[in-house]
Scaffold this motif. Structure first.
Motif, PDB file in Angstrom:
ATOM      1  N   GLY A 173     -14.159   2.938 -20.846  1.00  0.00           N
ATOM      2  CA  GLY A 173     -14.965   4.147 -20.663  1.00  0.00           C
ATOM      3  C   GLY A 173     -16.269   3.848 -19.947  1.00  0.00           C
ATOM      4  O   GLY A 173     -16.690   4.590 -19.044  1.00  0.00           O
ATOM      5  N   CYS A 174     -16.927   2.751 -20.311  1.00  0.00           N
ATOM      6  CA  CYS A 174     -18.188   2.383 -19.661  1.00  0.00           C
ATOM      7  C   CYS A 174     -17.955   1.878 -18.243  1.00  0.00           C
ATOM      8  O   CYS A 174     -18.818   2.047 -17.369  1.00  0.00           O
ATOM      9  CB  CYS A 174     -18.916   1.331 -20.490  1.00  0.00           C
ATOM     10  SG  CYS A 174     -19.574   1.985 -22.046  1.00  0.00           S
ATOM     11  N   CYS A 175     -16.804   1.254 -18.011  1.00  0.00           N
ATOM     12  CA  CYS A 175     -16.491   0.778 -16.657  1.00  0.00           C
ATOM     13  C   CYS A 175     -16.515   1.942 -15.671  1.00  0.00           C
ATOM     14  O   CYS A 175     -16.983   1.803 -14.535  1.00  0.00           O
ATOM     15  CB  CYS A 175     -15.113   0.110 -16.634  1.00  0.00           C
ATOM     16  SG  CYS A 175     -15.068  -1.535 -17.389  1.00  0.00           S
ATOM     17  N   ARG A 176     -16.028   3.097 -16.116  1.00  0.00           N
ATOM     18  CA  ARG A 176     -15.972   4.265 -15.229  1.00  0.00           C
ATOM     19  C   ARG A 176     -17.371   4.666 -14.750  1.00  0.00           C
ATOM     20  O   ARG A 176     -17.534   5.178 -13.643  1.00  0.00           O
ATOM     21  CB  ARG A 176     -15.319   5.441 -15.952  1.00  0.00           C
ATOM     22  CG  ARG A 176     -13.866   5.200 -16.355  1.00  0.00           C
ATOM     23  CD  ARG A 176     -13.296   6.436 -17.040  1.00  0.00           C
ATOM     24  NE  ARG A 176     -11.982   6.178 -17.611  1.00  0.00           N
ATOM     25  CZ  ARG A 176     -10.838   6.202 -16.920  1.00  0.00           C
ATOM     26  NH1 ARG A 176     -10.879   6.474 -15.623  1.00  0.00           N
ATOM     27  NH2 ARG A 176      -9.683   5.961 -17.513  1.00  0.00           N
ATOM     28  N   ASN A 177     -18.375   4.440 -15.601  1.00  0.00           N
ATOM     29  CA  ASN A 177     -19.733   4.872 -15.268  1.00  0.00           C
ATOM     30  C   ASN A 177     -20.381   4.016 -14.181  1.00  0.00           C
ATOM     31  O   ASN A 177     -21.432   4.396 -13.638  1.00  0.00           O
ATOM     32  CB  ASN A 177     -20.616   4.840 -16.522  1.00  0.00           C
ATOM     33  CG  ASN A 177     -20.116   5.799 -17.588  1.00  0.00           C
ATOM     34  OD1 ASN A 177     -19.560   6.866 -17.280  1.00  0.00           O
ATOM     35  ND2 ASN A 177     -20.301   5.436 -18.856  1.00  0.00           N
ATOM     36  N   PHE A 178     -19.780   2.847 -13.876  1.00  0.00           N
ATOM     37  CA  PHE A 178     -20.397   1.936 -12.899  1.00  0.00           C
ATOM     38  C   PHE A 178     -19.551   1.786 -11.633  1.00  0.00           C
ATOM     39  O   PHE A 178     -19.744   0.856 -10.860  1.00  0.00           O
ATOM     40  CB  PHE A 178     -20.629   0.559 -13.540  1.00  0.00           C
ATOM     41  CG  PHE A 178     -21.574   0.608 -14.702  1.00  0.00           C
ATOM     42  CD1 PHE A 178     -22.947   0.637 -14.503  1.00  0.00           C
ATOM     43  CD2 PHE A 178     -21.089   0.661 -16.007  1.00  0.00           C
ATOM     44  CE1 PHE A 178     -23.814   0.695 -15.580  1.00  0.00           C
ATOM     45  CE2 PHE A 178     -21.956   0.717 -17.078  1.00  0.00           C
ATOM     46  CZ  PHE A 178     -23.330   0.742 -16.877  1.00  0.00           C
ATOM     47  N   VAL A 179     -18.610   2.739 -11.458  1.00  0.00           N
ATOM     48  CA  VAL A 179     -17.756   2.712 -10.274  1.00  0.00           C
ATOM     49  C   VAL A 179     -18.358   3.588  -9.195  1.00  0.00           C
ATOM     50  O   VAL A 179     -18.782   4.721  -9.449  1.00  0.00           O
ATOM     51  CB  VAL A 179     -16.326   3.194 -10.609  1.00  0.00           C
ATOM     52  CG1 VAL A 179     -15.494   3.304  -9.329  1.00  0.00           C
ATOM     53  CG2 VAL A 179     -15.667   2.244 -11.591  1.00  0.00           C
ATOM     54  N   LYS A 180     -18.399   3.040  -7.978  1.00  0.00           N
ATOM     55  CA  LYS A 180     -18.862   3.804  -6.832  1.00  0.00           C
ATOM     56  C   LYS A 180     -17.936   3.474  -5.671  1.00  0.00           C
ATOM     57  O   LYS A 180     -17.916   2.339  -5.186  1.00  0.00           O
ATOM     58  CB  LYS A 180     -20.303   3.438  -6.486  1.00  0.00           C
ATOM     59  CG  LYS A 180     -20.893   4.339  -5.402  1.00  0.00           C
ATOM     60  CD  LYS A 180     -22.356   4.009  -5.176  1.00  0.00           C
ATOM     61  CE  LYS A 180     -22.962   4.950  -4.134  1.00  0.00           C
ATOM     62  NZ  LYS A 180     -24.403   4.660  -3.898  1.00  0.00           N
ATOM     63  N   GLY A 181     -17.170   4.490  -5.270  1.00  0.00           N
ATOM     64  CA  GLY A 181     -16.176   4.250  -4.229  1.00  0.00           C
ATOM     65  C   GLY A 181     -15.065   3.355  -4.767  1.00  0.00           C
ATOM     66  O   GLY A 181     -14.454   3.647  -5.790  1.00  0.00           O
ATOM     67  N   LYS A 182     -14.843   2.239  -4.089  1.00  0.00           N
ATOM     68  CA  LYS A 182     -13.817   1.298  -4.522  1.00  0.00           C
ATOM     69  C   LYS A 182     -14.432   0.016  -5.081  1.00  0.00           C
ATOM     70  O   LYS A 182     -13.794  -1.031  -5.100  1.00  0.00           O
ATOM     71  CB  LYS A 182     -12.885   0.954  -3.353  1.00  0.00           C
ATOM     72  CG  LYS A 182     -12.030   2.136  -2.899  1.00  0.00           C
ATOM     73  CD  LYS A 182     -11.040   1.712  -1.824  1.00  0.00           C
ATOM     74  CE  LYS A 182     -10.158   2.886  -1.415  1.00  0.00           C
ATOM     75  NZ  LYS A 182      -9.160   2.498  -0.377  1.00  0.00           N
ATOM     76  N   LYS A 183     -15.680   0.145  -5.546  1.00  0.00           N
ATOM     77  CA  LYS A 183     -16.362  -1.016  -6.106  1.00  0.00           C
ATOM     78  C   LYS A 183     -16.963  -0.675  -7.461  1.00  0.00           C
ATOM     79  O   LYS A 183     -17.363   0.455  -7.714  1.00  0.00           O
ATOM     80  CB  LYS A 183     -17.459  -1.512  -5.163  1.00  0.00           C
ATOM     81  CG  LYS A 183     -16.924  -2.123  -3.871  1.00  0.00           C
ATOM     82  CD  LYS A 183     -18.056  -2.664  -3.014  1.00  0.00           C
ATOM     83  CE  LYS A 183     -17.516  -3.299  -1.739  1.00  0.00           C
ATOM     84  NZ  LYS A 183     -18.615  -3.827  -0.888  1.00  0.00           N
ATOM     85  N   LEU A 184     -17.004  -1.693  -8.321  1.00  0.00           N
ATOM     86  CA  LEU A 184     -17.616  -1.552  -9.637  1.00  0.00           C
ATOM     87  C   LEU A 184     -18.773  -2.540  -9.699  1.00  0.00           C
ATOM     88  O   LEU A 184     -18.594  -3.727  -9.423  1.00  0.00           O
ATOM     89  CB  LEU A 184     -16.594  -1.847 -10.738  1.00  0.00           C
ATOM     90  CG  LEU A 184     -17.043  -1.633 -12.190  1.00  0.00           C
ATOM     91  CD1 LEU A 184     -15.835  -1.322 -13.074  1.00  0.00           C
ATOM     92  CD2 LEU A 184     -17.760  -2.849 -12.756  1.00  0.00           C
ATOM     93  N   THR A 185     -19.953  -2.042 -10.071  1.00  0.00           N
ATOM     94  CA  THR A 185     -21.124  -2.911 -10.177  1.00  0.00           C
ATOM     95  C   THR A 185     -21.320  -3.311 -11.634  1.00  0.00           C
ATOM     96  O   THR A 185     -21.472  -2.448 -12.508  1.00  0.00           O
ATOM     97  CB  THR A 185     -22.388  -2.202  -9.668  1.00  0.00           C
ATOM     98  OG1 THR A 185     -22.176  -1.795  -8.308  1.00  0.00           O
ATOM     99  CG2 THR A 185     -23.588  -3.128  -9.733  1.00  0.00           C
ATOM    100  N   CYS A 186     -21.280  -4.617 -11.893  1.00  0.00           N
ATOM    101  CA  CYS A 186     -21.445  -5.100 -13.268  1.00  0.00           C
ATOM    102  C   CYS A 186     -22.850  -4.745 -13.753  1.00  0.00           C
ATOM    103  O   CYS A 186     -23.845  -5.054 -13.082  1.00  0.00           O
ATOM    104  CB  CYS A 186     -21.235  -6.613 -13.319  1.00  0.00           C
ATOM    105  SG  CYS A 186     -21.532  -7.314 -14.966  1.00  0.00           S
TER     106      CYS A 186
END
Length: 212
Positions: A173-186
């Motif tokens: 669920g939290c991973c979804r909040n840090f996705v932008k386009g096709k990248k996820l920012t840790c």
């Protein structure tokens, strides 16, 4: 010849040159005979020498033939012994291979079953120890909860622990909040991670999930 001598004498000729000439011819004949006899002797000696050489060569060849025959017989016996030894080795290998085909799968199966049993026992023991530790602590350990939403990880999809390529773990669920386009920012080290397809494809941290 006597008449010729008398005739020559009667004619006033000297017989000495004639006799000398005859003696010279006689000596020449004797010399030729001696030379011929000497040459014949040399030829006989050479012939004898060649016969001796030929005899020695024949004896040598005969010895060589006997040696070859002996070696051939020895090689044949040795080859027979080696063939028997190799055949026995082949038979032993076949027997051993046949035995291994029967025993190895059974042994491997037993080892796999034992490994699974020990693994299950180990996981069960760890879970019990973690559970006891949590009960003594009064709350879940930090690694059992998402550091972002502070929700305990579980098998529920949105709360499953997902491990990022950088090594940090947070819930789906939290991973979804840090996705932008096709990248996820840790959120911990700000490292950008390329997503391959759906966000659900991020690897589940099974180690953490097994002890939640």
């Amino acid at each position: 010849m006597a008449r010729r001598s008398r005739r020559l004498a009667g004619e006033g000729h000297d017989l000495r040159p004639f006799i000398i000439n005859l003696n010279i011819k006689l000596e020449t004949i004797k010399h030729d005979y001696l030379v011929s006899s000497l040459e014949n002797t040399k030829l006989r000696q050479e012939l004898k020498m060649q016969e001796d050489i030929f005899g020695r060569e024949l004896a040598f060849l005969d010895a060589q033939i006997k040696t070859v025959e002996i070696e051939r017989d020895f090689d044949a016996k040795w080859l027979g012994i080696e063939m028997k030894r190799l055949q026995k080795m082949i038979d032993d290998v076949k027997s051993w291979t046949s035995l291994m085909k029967e025993k190895v799968p059974e042994a491997v199966k037993k080892e796999q079953e034992l490994g699974k049993s020990l693994q299950a026992e180990y996981k069960s023991l760890i879970k019990e120890n973690v559970k006891e530790a949590v009960e003594r602590n009064g709350e879940a350990f930090s690694w059992q909860t998402c550091s972002i939403c502070v929700t305990k990880y579980s098998t529920e999809q949105e709360h499953t622990p997902r491990i990022l390529d950088c090594g940090h773990t947070l819930c789906l669920g939290c991973c979804r909040n840090f996705v932008k386009g096709k990248k996820l920012t840790c959120p911990f080290d700000r490292q950008e991670i390329a997503l391959e397809g759906n966000i659900k494809n991020i690897t589940i941290n099974r180690y953490v999930l097994n002890f939640c």
